[in-house]
Design an enzyme around this catalytic site. Sequence first.
Site, short mmCIF file in Angstrom:
data_model
loop_
_atom_site.label_atom_id
_atom_site.label_comp_id
_atom_site.label_asym_id
_atom_site.label_seq_id
_atom_site.Cartn_x
_atom_site.Cartn_y
_atom_site.Cartn_z
N TYR A 143 -9.03 6.26 -0.89
CA TYR A 143 -8.71 5.47 0.29
C TYR A 143 -7.76 4.36 -0.12
O TYR A 143 -7.98 3.68 -1.12
CB TYR A 143 -9.99 4.87 0.89
CG TYR A 143 -9.76 4.03 2.11
CD1 TYR A 143 -9.19 4.56 3.26
CD2 TYR A 143 -10.11 2.68 2.13
CE1 TYR A 143 -8.98 3.77 4.40
CE2 TYR A 143 -9.92 1.89 3.26
CZ TYR A 143 -9.35 2.45 4.39
OH TYR A 143 -9.14 1.67 5.51
N ASP A 259 -3.64 1.81 -7.38
CA ASP A 259 -4.28 0.99 -6.35
C ASP A 259 -5.56 0.42 -6.93
O ASP A 259 -6.53 1.14 -7.17
CB ASP A 259 -4.57 1.85 -5.10
CG ASP A 259 -5.25 1.05 -3.99
OD1 ASP A 259 -5.62 -0.12 -4.21
OD2 ASP A 259 -5.41 1.62 -2.89
N LYS A 287 -9.55 -7.44 -2.24
CA LYS A 287 -10.99 -7.67 -2.39
C LYS A 287 -11.33 -8.85 -3.31
O LYS A 287 -11.22 -9.99 -2.86
CB LYS A 287 -11.68 -6.36 -2.79
CG LYS A 287 -11.47 -5.30 -1.68
CD LYS A 287 -12.41 -4.12 -1.70
CE LYS A 287 -12.33 -3.33 -0.40
NZ LYS A 287 -11.61 -2.06 -0.48
#
Length: 458
Positions: A143, A259, A287
């Site tokens: 994702y 990522d 995050k």
Amino acid sequence: MTDQTSRELFERAQQVIPGGVNSPVRAFRAVGGTPRFIASAEGPYLVDADGDRLVDLVCSWGPMILGHAHPEVLGAVTAAAGRGTSYGAPTRAEIELAELIVERTPVEQVRLVSSGTEATMSVLRLARAATGRDLVVKFAGCYHGHVDALLASAGSGVATLSGLGAEGARRAADDAALATPSSPGVPGATTAQTIVLPYNDREAVRQAFAELGDQIACLVTEAAPGNMGVVEPGVEDGEHFNAFLARVCREHGALFVSDEVMTGFRVSRSGQYGVDGVQPDLMTFGKVMGGGFPAAAFGGRAELMQLLSPVGSVYQAGTLSGNPVASAAGATTLRLLDEDVYTRLGRSADTLRSAVADAFAAAGLPHVTQSAGSMFSVFFTPADVTAVPDYATAQRQDTVAHAAFFHAMLDAGVYLPPSAYEAWFLSTAHDEQALSTVVEALPAAARAAAAAATAESH
Ligand SMILES: *Cc1c(COP(=O)(O)O)cnc(C)c1O
């Protein structure tokens, strides 16, 4: 425990917010029941609207690595907010956050943005501009935010055009990028630029690059996938999967994009899931580096980053980018993350992993646990599965057993991710007491899951 207030709030929320939530997985669709509305949080605990205190193993899906309402982070945030919350002009706080990222990671320059989605979206534009190519390669089950191009399963267009053959086409079509494979509203012309391959499948990567290598702008991968559960990049002939990917990209003049929105500063201090010799061309972060605020970043070699406006011509911007309050939260969080933090998180993860193994074994519940640094997850896979290398295997999970497990844990005061495809996140605030609440809840929850398990698992 009662969830009466949460029920009322959920009713009310659904009137004005689609599904009552602002991000789908919060809605408990995968596990059933009413999402808990959270009133406050401190350390390892959430307190819901009904006053129930829950050990939090979601940690806002990763960011709260120091626990909730950490005094030093709060202090920095309060001080920053007192000086005004947004200026739309540059600040010292942004430099500090950027320096902390550059110091810890292989990137030379970063640009700050407000979400991981924005970071990956911007990276694709930059990679395409830098190479003058359009195609993007990603892996099923990884994702990268809800960017159109990365929400795509390959779609028949590329699979057919690429000559990946019937097997490749079938795999590409099967390999949904997410639990929801693709989304209406994503134009076919966009998905036609994306090739989706099975994770850890080197032959598929070789084949895709052999066919289309001169049209591929970049390959983007999670440094260690954490969004299909935690999947470990494999090692073959001594070569780590990421090293293999970087090498293939280099051979074909494509950029290797790592990522690290989830793994960055969570699995280790460096932010790069420690692989020797892998130098990503571009990286994305989010995050943890936002310290619980909307902040993310992308970065890479200066020569690539200099293509961005105002130096270069690749446009990228944001009204709240580098927000001073978010930057203060992020910088304070990163400063507090020393080696000791990762050692402690690793120990806590080991404690939970072995408690899960014991409880599941005692209940006769087949499963696999996998980790990347202190990040780990539990797969409710059938007995014949001993490892989960890719999304197709992750999808063999018994979601009925998982839902029973989830609710039994919740009833015992433990808030797990309401999805079988997520890591369990820990923080430095998870002390003996919080961990033992989890450990003590496991045996009964494992028995509940075993009782609910569908026939396939046995
Ligand atoms: C969470 C995540 C994103 C998206 O970040 P948002 O801030 O939710 O947009 C992108 N990539 C990875 C690997 C993630 O885990």
